[in-house]
Write a protein that holds these residues in place. Structure first.
Motif, short mmCIF file in Angstrom:
data_model
loop_
_atom_site.label_atom_id
_atom_site.label_comp_id
_atom_site.label_asym_id
_atom_site.label_seq_id
_atom_site.Cartn_x
_atom_site.Cartn_y
_atom_site.Cartn_z
N TYR A 1 25.12 -27.46 57.03
CA TYR A 1 26.12 -28.17 57.84
C TYR A 1 26.51 -27.27 58.99
O TYR A 1 26.85 -26.10 58.80
CB TYR A 1 27.34 -28.50 56.98
CG TYR A 1 28.55 -28.97 57.75
CD1 TYR A 1 28.57 -30.23 58.35
CD2 TYR A 1 29.68 -28.16 57.88
CE1 TYR A 1 29.69 -30.67 59.05
CE2 TYR A 1 30.81 -28.60 58.58
CZ TYR A 1 30.80 -29.85 59.16
OH TYR A 1 31.90 -30.29 59.86
N LYS B 1 35.10 -29.39 54.97
CA LYS B 1 33.72 -29.85 54.76
C LYS B 1 32.77 -28.67 54.66
O LYS B 1 31.87 -28.64 53.80
CB LYS B 1 33.28 -30.78 55.89
CG LYS B 1 31.87 -31.33 55.67
CD LYS B 1 31.53 -32.44 56.63
CE LYS B 1 30.14 -33.00 56.33
NZ LYS B 1 29.76 -34.11 57.24
N THR C 1 30.79 -27.79 51.21
CA THR C 1 29.33 -27.83 51.26
C THR C 1 28.75 -26.49 50.81
O THR C 1 27.83 -26.43 49.99
CB THR C 1 28.85 -28.17 52.68
OG1 THR C 1 29.42 -29.41 53.08
CG2 THR C 1 27.34 -28.26 52.74
N THR D 1 26.77 -22.62 55.86
CA THR D 1 27.35 -23.58 56.80
C THR D 1 27.82 -22.81 58.03
O THR D 1 27.96 -21.59 58.00
CB THR D 1 28.53 -24.36 56.18
OG1 THR D 1 29.51 -23.44 55.66
CG2 THR D 1 28.04 -25.26 55.06
#
Length: 538
Positions: free
Chosen positions: A130, A146, A150, A158
């Motif tokens: 991500y 998020k 993740t 990420t």
């Protein structure tokens, strides 16, 4: 949400603190000035300033590997973000939960010819599951949530890029912890595992391959091995799961493992893999039936010809399998053959570790380490000959080992050791490095000095990229560039505020290492190492 007086950077730090982040590793750059300013105004998260961004990412990766938590690194835009990539590659390859936060061009300059601008989402694409650019202060909490969910949920990298001006804008929103996750036990029964036990019962020549994912199942694996009559081999990550005296423990597999076990493994008819996705090339038993236990089903695709995959934790699955195998008639001939291989390697290994001479045989160096480091020490391995000789000759007890598993990058050892000491200051931390790997991160000797990290760095100094030299010879190719021009590592270490020690004979290795391990300062041990062709080089 009511507005707050915090900047975006301040809100990010408050949110990261709620995630359990205690350190951010990085190099200061103007695109992150808002974040640096916020870090300087608080004391919940410590900023660890390093000499090169790759070191920052290595340290974040090592922290995630050691703790299972979220490792965080930061860099400025352009070259700073690009320099993170090697360490992020390590985290990506070894499934470590790392978040990279990078500065970006001011929001009104994104997509222009602004100096150092690059599309960072494209830059990070190979490694970050991500990656987002924070385009509005109101999205700060949402994108951080998020990213953290993740990273921690999937054990991936990420990335967030934040435009320079947005770091300093007023932020809205309130930090909130990640939701608690109740991880229930997988529902297994003897009946649900009938297919697995049916395969296991066909075995005449059974083998078990265990890795770090089976750390909580070592006792169950030994019970199964005894009942099933199997030999146990371990990946480098599984080293130390089983006591050396264990009847069924045949030690490691692959480069640096038990060299006699490879032929044994190749004739196995049923193989059980527990907590490992690593399969050394050329070791696949022809026609063997393979069962793999792992909580992450995506690991079953790594070139392993698995017949049956069981999604679950080894410690949850194995008791049912062991119970179902009660009364199994194991092959005593196979057990005896495994025992013969175990004893043969033990004798060979002891002889190799007792090699004499100067420069010192690498096996002798590792055996000296084996005798001197604390039983609960943390070892950080660089990539190279030092890795395979450690795997081959270090008789691990309860030590933790950090290494670059799939990415296999040089330069990992020193940063990993520094991260380990920051996280576990009470532990003895030892980096085992080659001269080539150390020279890639030499400047960060000063990072250990700056933060008073009393680690020990053991340098296997053979003035060459020995692993590459060996592989060139094995391939019958001419060599160039494998000889190293080394500094005087002792003088260099001392110039950086370290203590420096040099072993001048094989007989004084233990005493020199003991002295180094008990120094109240970062200490480098330089050992002139023989250029020995590694036996299993292909």
């Amino acid at each position: 949400m009511a507005k707050t007086e915090r900047t975006v950077a301040e809100l990010m730090l408050d949110q990261l603190s709620l995630f359990g982040v205690r350190r951010i590793y990085g190099v200061v750059g103007d695109a992150t000035f808002g974040l640096i300013d916020a870090l300087a105004k608080q004391d919940k998260i410590k900023y660890i300033a390093v000499k090169h961004e790759s070191t920052a990412a290595f340290m974040a990766s090592a922290e995630a590997k050691l703790t299972g938590g979220l490792g965080v690194c930061t860099a400025t835009m352009g070259p700073g973000a690009a320099n993170l990539l090697n360490g992020l590659g390590d985290a990506h390859a070894d499934k470590a939960s790392v978040l990279a936060i990078t500065g970006q061009a001011p929001s009104n300059k994104i997509g222009t010819e602004f100096p150092q601008y690059i599309d960072q989402q494209e830059l990070m694409k190979p490694f970050a599951t991500y990656s987002a650019n924070l385009a509005n202060p109101d999205a700060t909490i949402e994108v951080l949530q998020k990213a953290a969910r993740t990273s921690l949920g999937q054990r991936v990298v990420t990335h967030l890029s934040v435009p320079k001006d947005i770091f300093m804008m007023p932020a809205t929103g309130e930090p909130r912890p990640l939701p608690d996750v109740i991880e229930g036990a997988s529902i297994f029964t003897k009946e649900s595992l009938e297919q697995a036990t049916g395969i296991l019962k066909t075995a005449k020549r059974p083998m078990i391959l265990a890795g770090s994912g089976a750390a909580s199942a070592s006792e169950e694996l030994e019970k199964l091995a005894d009942l099933w009559g199997a030999g146990i081999l371990t990946s480098l990550g599984g080293k130390g799961l089983f006591d050396e005296s264990s009847l069924h423990n045949l030690q490691g597999i692959g480069e640096g493992g038990n060299p006699y076990a490879s032929d044994l493994f190749k004739v196995a008819d049923v193989v059980l893999l527990a907590g490992t996705a690593w399969w050394p090339e050329g070791y696949v038993p022809t026609g063997a039936r393979i069962i793999q236990i792992d909580p992450h089903f995506d690991k079953f695709v790594k070139d392993i010809p698995t017949e049956l995959g069981i999604t679950g934790k080894a410690e949850e699955v194995l008791p049912f399998i062991t119970e179902s195998l009660q009364g199994f008639s194991r092959s005593e001939d196979w057990v005896a053959r495994c025992q013969e291989i175990k004893e043969k390697w033990a004798l060979h290994n002891e002889k190799e570790g007792s090699s004499t001479g100067y420069p010192v045989h690498p096996a002798r160096i590792i055996r000296a380490l084996d005798r001197t480091v604390a039983p609960d020490a943390i070892l950080a391995l660089d990539t190279g000959d030092n890795t395979v000789w450690t795997n081959r000759n270090f008789r691990q007890k309860e030590q933790s080992v950090l290494f670059s598993g799939y990415w296999r990058t040089m330069g990992f050892g020193l940063p990993a050791a520094m991260a380990a000491k920051l996280i576990k200051p009470e532990k003895q931390v030892v980096a085992v490095v080659g001269d080539g790997g150390l020279q890639m991160v030499l400047a960060d000797l000063l990072t250990a000095t700056r933060y008073e990290l009393n680690i020990t760095v053991v340098v296997l100094n053979n003035e060459s990229l020995q692993m590459e030299r060996d592989k060139l010879k094995a391939a019958n190719k001419k060599e160039v560039g494998v000889d190293l021009t080394n500094p005087d590592f002792i003088k260099l270490a001392e110039a950086c505020g370290w203590k420096g020690l040099r072993a001048t004979s094989d007989t004084e290795l233990e005493s020199v290492l003991e002295e180094a391990l008990h120094m109240d300062a970062p200490t480098l041990v330089d050992i002139s190492t023989a250029q020995v062709f590694f036996p299993e080089t292909q």
